[in-house]
Write a protein that holds these residues in place. Structure first.
Motif, PDB file in Angstrom:
ATOM      1  N   HIS A 603      -2.328 -14.889 -11.523  1.00  0.00           N
ATOM      2  CA  HIS A 603      -1.417 -14.654 -10.396  1.00  0.00           C
ATOM      3  C   HIS A 603      -1.275 -15.882  -9.494  1.00  0.00           C
ATOM      4  N   TYR A 723       4.385  -8.016 -19.009  1.00  0.00           N
ATOM      5  CA  TYR A 723       3.353  -8.576 -18.145  1.00  0.00           C
ATOM      6  C   TYR A 723       3.777  -8.757 -16.684  1.00  0.00           C
ATOM      7  N   ASN A 726       4.961  -5.154 -14.180  1.00  0.00           N
ATOM      8  CA  ASN A 726       3.915  -4.303 -13.597  1.00  0.00           C
ATOM      9  C   ASN A 726       2.901  -5.123 -12.795  1.00  0.00           C
ATOM     10  N   SER A 727       3.333  -6.322 -12.349  1.00  0.00           N
ATOM     11  CA  SER A 727       2.468  -7.213 -11.575  1.00  0.00           C
ATOM     12  C   SER A 727       2.900  -7.227 -10.109  1.00  0.00           C
ATOM     13  N   PHE A 728       1.954  -7.024  -9.190  1.00  0.00           N
ATOM     14  CA  PHE A 728       2.268  -7.063  -7.770  1.00  0.00           C
ATOM     15  C   PHE A 728       2.867  -8.410  -7.374  1.00  0.00           C
ATOM     16  N   THR A 729       2.295  -9.499  -7.864  1.00  0.00           N
ATOM     17  CA  THR A 729       2.773 -10.844  -7.495  1.00  0.00           C
ATOM     18  C   THR A 729       4.253 -10.996  -7.804  1.00  0.00           C
ATOM     19  N   GLU A 791       1.140   1.387 -13.920  1.00  0.00           N
ATOM     20  CA  GLU A 791       0.379   0.136 -14.050  1.00  0.00           C
ATOM     21  C   GLU A 791       0.560  -0.742 -12.810  1.00  0.00           C
ATOM     22  N   LEU A 792       1.767  -0.745 -12.252  1.00  0.00           N
ATOM     23  CA  LEU A 792       2.033  -1.533 -11.041  1.00  0.00           C
ATOM     24  C   LEU A 792       1.214  -0.989  -9.867  1.00  0.00           C
ATOM     25  N   GLU A 794      -1.573   0.595 -10.028  1.00  0.00           N
ATOM     26  CA  GLU A 794      -2.979   0.256 -10.263  1.00  0.00           C
ATOM     27  C   GLU A 794      -3.266  -1.180  -9.833  1.00  0.00           C
ATOM     28  N   ASP A 795      -2.311  -2.083 -10.109  1.00  0.00           N
ATOM     29  CA  ASP A 795      -2.484  -3.485  -9.705  1.00  0.00           C
ATOM     30  C   ASP A 795      -2.480  -3.606  -8.177  1.00  0.00           C
ATOM     31  N   LYS A 798      -5.831  -2.450  -6.817  1.00  0.00           N
ATOM     32  CA  LYS A 798      -6.877  -3.462  -7.017  1.00  0.00           C
ATOM     33  C   LYS A 798      -6.815  -4.513  -5.911  1.00  0.00           C
ATOM     34  N   ILE A 799      -5.608  -4.940  -5.587  1.00  0.00           N
ATOM     35  CA  ILE A 799      -5.445  -5.985  -4.571  1.00  0.00           C
ATOM     36  C   ILE A 799      -5.813  -5.441  -3.190  1.00  0.00           C
TER      37      ILE A 799
END
Length: 810
Positions: A603, A723, A726-729, A791-792, A794-795, A798-799
């Motif tokens: 990230h 990839y 579903n990524s917060f960044t 999945e997003l 969940e990310d 985590k953050i």
């Protein structure tokens, strides 16, 4: 300075220059060279590959055709003159065409002319310009309004261009055409108006990210040790010996299957084409024996083509061949490497450029001056001997020796004045006298427009057939594919072609980083470089980066797929990380000093790439695409690209037809889940322009009307789907560039730099997309947002956990 501001500087300079020029003496060629070419490429961000010059259709030649994924505008150049003026007291740059045409018969004729060109080609936008004045209008309409009854963008001077720079740039730049800004501006209320993006509320969007002196220093040094080092002649051989990676091995980090990677050049030929042969230039075992045999006998009467995608290392292959792989072959030859992408010659005619460089390299590399008197007399020995026996001078030697010698000089001078013939004669003399073969590599011709690339082939064909030269020409696969067709320059020839596959990106990266460390550690000294105190810090950072790559293979996967296997882009992405204002490099170095190690997460690299030099994500980003953006006034358009990528991903995973699917099948599957053809059309065009898929036709233009056209996902496309989405960044960044249809959601999603507020905002955006998905009741397909949404979230959780931990630590 970003490209937007660089463009403004170009117009400022042109405006100053314009005031000092005698423009009345300018012809159309002057207008195009001095103004239009510069404005298009240096101000409005059109690449040379996006521009067709002298495009012919039914015998009618259009000066410029501008292309994105398909032709989007015709620009007709006129000689300098006051073709139109704003009426007195009018300051707006959007005006009725009727007002412009009144009392201006010349401009009306020009507008009708370009309108006709647009109709012939099915292109919507027409532009006319005399260099310093511009009119852009909708020349091909489907709303029952005559083109000259509409309105136009009118720029009567470079000064007005400057005063309205943002608006003009939005209308005429490449990114402006991608956003269809001009069309929306001119059609007005008849065009669907999309909900505003969050970016429209941000002052000075996309902004310039400030960097501290340490980050600036790191950017400069990383650029030096990773990029500029390639051009350092004193260590060129060492660089190639240690950094060159042979092609042949397939990447283990590509999302694409090995079967797809190994068939990258499958569709270079039509199925019934028997006029060409194609071989791989190198494997794990080394250089093709057939290629080395061509060097050995030097009798090829056709050009030898070196075909490879952009950034696979065609230029480096040649350099390695010359200096490392087969230097013994070239010791017995006179070799020229002609870089048609050099800034010094990019504006020159291809044929002129090639002759110019050969002449210069003969002097600089081989100390041969082909205009030297002794050389000329030896080269034209037979011709001079015959001349001396001719009636013109034979008796003159007895009567007036000085006069006879003057005649000799005139005779030889006339021969030398025909530059192309003289170069050919000179090479024949050198080859025969020194008993050496002549080898010419024509490189980087793919950085020029289509016409130039075809001209380069014709020149190489002439070299091979009529000159004492073994000619090599580097081409992109799409250029080769296009010019092999009936209308192309290669259609009448039977060329010998070798393909250059890209080396493994992971191997290239680690070798380049290791070589860079030899500079940062002081093992390699550069003559033009003073000692830099920041070198030790960069050395630590590179070591950290190398160790991170070994333990976090997600980094290799990121570089491999976001770059689409393009070495040049992969190295550029690494450079962005080292000098990014979005990466706290001092924090990383402090952690290393305290704990002894630090593993760089994906990230952090993604942030450096997704934002670049900006504060916010911009849709002009070349590597990262906002796949949630819309092109129609329909909320389900948020998922159009994801659905198409899902279909392509399924073909890729199952290796059906080498990952290709017919475009008609895409339309069929998309229409089954409720999408109309025009929406699919717009999405496909957008995706192709962003490199999310490739076509079987290997071209710059997406011909969606061709039923047998096949497409397949690129590594970049699948990486976005599997990839990034579903990524917060990623989602946090693209929120500012995504229209929100729901008014309530739009009001809640605001701009903020606070991490907690951004996390909350991303949750709200995810809720909004969940609502769009549910509202449209999508049937089962190859893409399920519900899974990606989970999945997003969940990310995000985590953050949130990491943020809480950081805040509670003493």
């Amino acid at each position: 300075m970003d490209k937007y501001e660089l463009g403004r500087k170009v117009i400022e300079d042109l405006n100053c220059e314009f005031k000092s020029l005698d423009i009345e003496k300018f012809n159309e060629a002057d207008t195009r060279f001095r103004f239009i070419d510069t404005i298009l490429t240096q101000c409005l961000e059109w690449d040379l590959k996006d521009i067709n010059n002298e495009d012919v259709k039914d015998g009618n030649y259009a000066d410029y055709k501008l292309n994105l994924f398909r032709p989007v505008a015709v620009l007709e150049a006129k000689r300098v003159g006051n073709y139109f003026e704003l009426p007195v007291g009018k300051k707006k740059i959007i005006m009725p065409l009727k007002s412009i045409c009144k009392d201006n018969p010349n401009i009306k004729a020009a507008l009708l002319q370009v309108s006709g060109y647009c109709h012939e080609r099915g292109i919507q936008i027409g532009i006319i310009s005399n260099g310093w004045q511009i009119i852009a209008f909708i020349a091909n309409r489907n709303d029952s309004i005559s083109p000259l009854d509409g309105v136009a963008l009118v720029i009567p001077s470079l000064e007005v261009f400057l005063n309205n720079y943002k608006e003009v740039w939005n209308c005429l730049s490449k990114i402006g055409f991608q956003e269809e800004y001009l069309t929306k501006k001119l059609v007005g209320s008849t065009e669907e108006v999309l909900p505003p993006k969050l970016s429209s509320t941000i002052t000075d969007y996309p902004g310039i990210k400030n960097r501290n002196p340490f980050q600036v220093d790191l950017e400069i040094l990383s650029d030096l040790v990773l990029e500029d080092i390639i051009r350092e002649k004193s260590i060129e051989k060492d660089f190639l010996s240690e950094c060159y990676c042979k092609s042949g091995s397939l990447s283990q980090y590509s999302i694409l299957s090995k079967q797809i990677l190994s068939t990258r050049y499958t569709y270079l030929f039509e199925s019934n084409d028997k006029k060409a042969t194609l071989d791989q230039i190198a494997t794990k075992k080394g250089i093709s024996g057939e290629l080395l045999e061509l060097f050995a006998n030097s009798m090829s009467k056709r050009p030898i083509l070196l075909i490879g995608d952009v950034g696979v290392g065609k230029s480096t292959f040649i350099d390695n061949l010359l200096l490392v792989e087969a230097p013994q072959v070239f010791e017995k030859s006179i070799t020229f490497k002609i870089d048609l992408g050099s800034k010094a010659i990019i504006s020159l005619d291809v044929r002129v450029s090639i002759i110019k460089i050969i002449k210069e390299q003969l002097q600089d590399l081989y100390n041969i001056d082909i205009n030297d008197d002794d050389f000329v007399r030896h080269a034209y020995f037979s011709e001079l001997a015959n001349f001396k026996k001719s009636v013109q001078v034979k008796r003159l030697y007895e009567i007036d020796l000085n006069k006879a010698i003057e005649k000799e000089i005139d005779f030889l001078s006339e021969l030398v004045s025909d530059e192309i013939t003289h170069i050919k004669k000179s090479l024949e003399h050198i080859s025969k006298n020194q008993k050496k073969q002549i080898i010419v590599f024509i490189d980087n011709c793919d950085q020029r427009n289509d016409n130039d690339q075809e001209t380069a082939f014709l020149v190489s064909q002439e070299f091979a057939a009529d000159w004492p030269v073994v000619a090599f020409l580097c081409l992109r696969p799409e250029t080769f594919h296009r010019t092999k067709k009936k209308e192309g320059a290669l259609s009448g020839y039977h060329p010998k072609a070798f393909t250059i596959a890209p080396p493994r990106i992971d191997e290239v990266i680690i070798r380049r980083l290791s070589f860079a460390q030899k500079i940062t550690s002081g093992e390699i000294h550069l003559s033009n470089l003073q000692n830099k105190t920041s070198f030790s810090k960069l050395d630590e950072l590179i070591e950290c980066f190398k160790e991170s790559l070994e333990v976090n293979h997600g980094l290799y996967k990121f570089f491999e797929n976001v770059s689409n296997g393009n070495i040049r882009i992969a190295i550029e992405l690494i450079k962005k990380f080292f000098g990014s204002g979005h990466v706290d490099t001092e924090k990383i170095l402090n952690i290393i000093e305290t704990t002894g190690n630090y593993t760089i997460p994906v990230h952090e690299v993604l942030r450096s790439v997704i934002f670049g030099d900006n504060i916010y994500y911009s849709p002009s980003n070349l590597e990262i695409t906002n796949i949630f953006d819309v092109r129609t006034n329909d909320s389900k358009d948020h998922f159009t690209i994801s659905f198409i990528l899902g279909i392509l991903n399924d073909c890729s995973v199952n290796n059906r037809n080498e990952g290709f699917i017919e475009i008609t099948e895409i339309y069929s599957q998309m229409q089954k889940i409720g999408y109309i053809p025009s929406t699919i059309d717009l999405a496909l065009n957008f995706m192709y322009s962003k490199g999310l898929f490739e076509t079987s036709e290997k071209g710059n233009v997406l011909n969606i009307e061709k039923n047998n056209l096949k497409i397949r996902a690129t590594g970049t496309g699948i990486y976005h789907l599997n990839y990034l989405i579903n990524s917060f960044t990623y989602v946090d960044a693209i929120i500012v560039d995504t229209p929100i249809f729901d008014i309530e959601s739009r009001g809640k999603i605001t701009n903020s730099h606070d991490i907690n507020k951004r996390l909350e905002r991303t949750k709200l955006f995810t809720d909004y997309l969940d609502g769009v998905w549910k509202e449209n009741n999508f049937q089962n397909s190859h893409f399920l947002w519900t899974q990606k949404s989970k999945e997003l979230r969940e990310d995000i959780d985590k953050i949130i956990g990491r943020v809480k931990t950081t805040h509670t630590q003493p």
